[in-house]
Design a protein around this motif. Structure first.
Motif, PDB file in Angstrom:
ATOM      1  N   LEU A  19      -4.654  -1.577  -1.982  1.00  0.00           N
ATOM      2  CA  LEU A  19      -4.560  -1.848  -0.572  1.00  0.00           C
ATOM      3  C   LEU A  19      -4.815  -0.700   0.250  1.00  0.00           C
ATOM      4  O   LEU A  19      -4.897  -0.594   1.476  1.00  0.00           O
ATOM      5  N   GLY A  20      -4.808   0.544  -0.403  1.00  0.00           N
ATOM      6  CA  GLY A  20      -5.026   1.696   0.542  1.00  0.00           C
ATOM      7  C   GLY A  20      -4.943   2.871  -0.323  1.00  0.00           C
ATOM      8  O   GLY A  20      -4.409   2.855  -1.793  1.00  0.00           O
ATOM      9  N   ARG A  21      -4.965   4.095   0.411  1.00  0.00           N
ATOM     10  CA  ARG A  21      -5.012   5.504  -0.273  1.00  0.00           C
ATOM     11  C   ARG A  21      -4.224   6.304   0.727  1.00  0.00           C
ATOM     12  O   ARG A  21      -4.814   6.451   2.021  1.00  0.00           O
ATOM     13  N   VAL A  45       5.806   0.079  -4.078  1.00  0.00           N
ATOM     14  CA  VAL A  45       4.377   0.089  -3.960  1.00  0.00           C
ATOM     15  C   VAL A  45       4.183  -0.848  -5.328  1.00  0.00           C
ATOM     16  O   VAL A  45       4.385  -0.533  -6.176  1.00  0.00           O
ATOM     17  N   PHE A  46       2.862  -1.824  -4.977  1.00  0.00           N
ATOM     18  CA  PHE A  46       2.481  -2.503  -5.790  1.00  0.00           C
ATOM     19  C   PHE A  46       0.916  -2.924  -5.697  1.00  0.00           C
ATOM     20  O   PHE A  46       0.633  -3.447  -4.428  1.00  0.00           O
ATOM     21  N   PRO A  47       0.129  -2.738  -6.517  1.00  0.00           N
ATOM     22  CA  PRO A  47       0.435  -2.276  -7.714  1.00  0.00           C
ATOM     23  C   PRO A  47       0.509  -0.810  -7.927  1.00  0.00           C
ATOM     24  O   PRO A  47       0.511  -0.178  -6.926  1.00  0.00           O
ATOM     25  N   GLY A  49       6.782   1.383   0.899  1.00  0.00           N
ATOM     26  CA  GLY A  49       5.725   2.093  -0.016  1.00  0.00           C
ATOM     27  C   GLY A  49       5.782   3.710   0.282  1.00  0.00           C
ATOM     28  O   GLY A  49       4.705   3.980  -0.174  1.00  0.00           O
ATOM     29  N   LEU A  50       6.762   4.320   0.593  1.00  0.00           N
ATOM     30  CA  LEU A  50       6.738   5.602   0.905  1.00  0.00           C
ATOM     31  C   LEU A  50       6.686   6.419  -0.278  1.00  0.00           C
ATOM     32  O   LEU A  50       7.189   6.475  -1.147  1.00  0.00           O
ATOM     33  N   SER A  87       0.721  -1.283   0.223  1.00  0.00           N
ATOM     34  CA  SER A  87      -0.138   0.035   0.178  1.00  0.00           C
ATOM     35  C   SER A  87       0.895   1.237   0.005  1.00  0.00           C
ATOM     36  O   SER A  87       2.105   1.283   0.479  1.00  0.00           O
ATOM     37  N   PRO A  88       0.553   2.371  -0.722  1.00  0.00           N
ATOM     38  CA  PRO A  88       0.999   3.772  -0.470  1.00  0.00           C
ATOM     39  C   PRO A  88       1.047   3.963   0.915  1.00  0.00           C
ATOM     40  O   PRO A  88       0.097   3.844   1.786  1.00  0.00           O
ATOM     41  N   ALA A  89       2.312   4.634   1.318  1.00  0.00           N
ATOM     42  CA  ALA A  89       2.348   5.046   3.070  1.00  0.00           C
ATOM     43  C   ALA A  89       2.995   6.450   3.043  1.00  0.00           C
ATOM     44  O   ALA A  89       3.701   6.832   1.959  1.00  0.00           O
ATOM     45  N   ILE A  90       2.570   7.005   3.938  1.00  0.00           N
ATOM     46  CA  ILE A  90       3.016   8.379   4.294  1.00  0.00           C
ATOM     47  C   ILE A  90       3.419   8.481   5.959  1.00  0.00           C
ATOM     48  O   ILE A  90       3.045   7.567   6.514  1.00  0.00           O
ATOM     49  N   GLN A  91       4.239   9.375   6.255  1.00  0.00           N
ATOM     50  CA  GLN A  91       4.658   9.551   7.617  1.00  0.00           C
ATOM     51  C   GLN A  91       3.582  10.642   8.406  1.00  0.00           C
ATOM     52  O   GLN A  91       3.412  11.516   7.701  1.00  0.00           O
ATOM     53  N   ASN A  92       3.659  10.371   9.676  1.00  0.00           N
ATOM     54  CA  ASN A  92       2.922  11.090  10.655  1.00  0.00           C
ATOM     55  C   ASN A  92       1.489  11.478   9.943  1.00  0.00           C
ATOM     56  O   ASN A  92       0.989  12.619   9.936  1.00  0.00           O
TER      57      ASN A  92
END
Length: 437
Positions: free
Chosen positions: A321-323, A281-283, A254-255, A220-225
């Motif tokens: 997986l996520g957004r 990140v995949f897909p 996936g950051l 899944s794409p990921a971000i911090q905080n």
């Protein structure tokens, strides 16, 4: 298997793996002197092997030879797929039935056997289709004999592998010549809390003791905080953060990363291009950009022209997986701050000539400031001169010699203090009366 008075031991069916050694057993018990040994393959015009202990040992098939296990079995190396078929082992021995006074009689015996050649899978590939959090996975094994088996496993983030049961499966077996292709399709639903899902297609070929793993890892794409917020554009809450809250570390799978060309600080009325990427990140996520209430623009890049004021842009990165949503502030400045833009200078600040950036107004301000400082210094000198009179410029007067009275001895009847004052007074008067010469 017993044949007449000569015992031939053989296997009705023998198995071999392509490119490995094939063993066709045809042994005698008890061992007797061999007159001739022949090996034939049904369908071949000539024998593949011939042995005569008195004269010659010939292998028409160069890859065939007598086995070291006994004198009559056959080995083929390396085995090829077209070696599969039916073989005949013919053994001719001398037999005089134990009577040494009679001439020996040649006895011929034959044994038929089948050689099966197995081929492991040559290629395994996995493809996928997604619809929301629903996955359609298809695994295909090519070039095996007999057809390979397929099963599916899932590996958790801590490395525990479990087999996926109760899946809807569709299997197809397609012959391609003497080999077989096996394909299997499954349908899998990703759970809401799954940020990383490693699914494996396990191809097993029992006949050749071969196991092949083909993995597909969904990230899944990921971000911090991040904070979970509600936005008008989306029906459900999304994870939100700003690029100013990203520490730039790459240890998060996936950051999502944002870069700007020429930078996040630009001159007035210039252009800037924002780029989004998500390594690992995949897909591959889809990206949607917007500012304010404007309609979103899809793509990995957003090109902004004629920027006249500070603005905050937003980008959505989404896959099954996520957004996540990132806010990207872009600042407009009247000076060139490109040395602070990491995306344009890779974090290295540039040293520039400060004077080259001064305009006319700044130079006039500096001159006026210098004149004011000079004025105040002159005024201070003048003021102190007037206040002290001529003392400032007159020569120094020598100080009179002062005697410490405590160090002078005197009698108790003397009155030195009074006498000293009287003397000083008279001398002062005399000096005023007498003109100086």
């Amino acid at each position: 298997t017993l044949i007449g008075t000569v015992d031939l031991k053989y296997d009705d069916v023998s198995y071999a793996t392509v490119q490995q050694k094939a063993f066709l057993r045809c042994g005698m018990m008890p061992v007797q002197p061999i007159k001739e040994l022949w090996w034939f393959k049904i369908g071949a015009e000539e024998p593949i092997y011939y042995y005569d202990p008195t004269s010659i040992e010939a292998a028409v098939m160069e890859r065939a030879k007598r086995s070291s296990r006994d004198n009559t079995s056959l080995e083929i190396y390396p085995t090829q797929l077209d070696d599969e078929g039916e073989y005949i082992c013919r053994v001719v021995v001398w037999d005089n039935t134990g009577n040494s006074t009679k001439p020996s009689i040649p006895i011929s015996r034959e044994a038929r056997m089948m050689l099966k050649v197995n081929v492991p899978p040559e290629k395994v590939e996995i493809t996928h289709l997604t619809s929301g959090r629903n996955l359609s996975l298809r695994c295909k094994s090519e070039g095996a004999k007999p057809p390979a088996d397929i099963l599916w496993t899932k590996t958790s983030p801590d490395g525990v592998e479990t087999e996926l049961h109760d899946l809807t499966k569709v299997r197809e077996i397609e012959p391609t010549g003497d080999l077989y292709d096996t394909a299997e399709q499954i349908f899998y639903h990703l759970e809401e809390n799954e940020m990383i899902a490693k699914i494996s297609c396990v191809v097993r070929h029992h006949n050749t003791n071969t196991t092949i793993y083909k993995n597909i890892t969904f990230v899944s794409p990921a971000i911090q905080n991040a904070l979970k917020v509600t936005m008008q554009r989306f029906a459900d809450p999304v994870l939100y953060s700003s690029i100013e809250n990203q520490d730039g570390q790459d240890n998060v799978a996936g950051l999502v990363k944002i870069s700007a060309d020429p930078g996040f600080k630009v001159l007035y009325n210039t252009s800037v291009t924002l780029k989004a990427s998500a390594p690992g990140v995949f897909p591959e996520p889809r990206y949607l950009w917007w500012v304010g209430d404007q309609t979103g623009i899809a793509g990995r890049e957003l090109h902004i022209t004629n920027l006249e004021e500070d603005k905050s842009y937003f980008v959505l990165a989404e896959n099954p997986l996520g957004r996540v949503v990132l806010q990207i502030p872009v600042y407009v400045t009247s000076a060139d701050y490109s040395q602070w833009n990491d995306s344009s200078n890779d974090g290295d600040a540039r040293i520039t000539d400060a004077s080259s950036g001064l305009d006319t107004g700044a130079i006039i301000g500096i001159v006026i400031g210098v004149l004011i400082v000079v004025f105040f210094i002159g005024f201070a000198v003048w003021y102190w001169t007037i206040r002290d009179g001529t003392q400032v410029f007159s020569p120094k007067k020598e100080k009179p010699h002062v005697v410490d009275e405590e160090t002078i001895p005197f009698r108790s009847t003397d009155k030195p203090l009074m006498r000293t004052i009287s003397t000083q007074t008279l001398e002062g008067r005399r000096s005023r009366r007498e003109p100086s010469i």
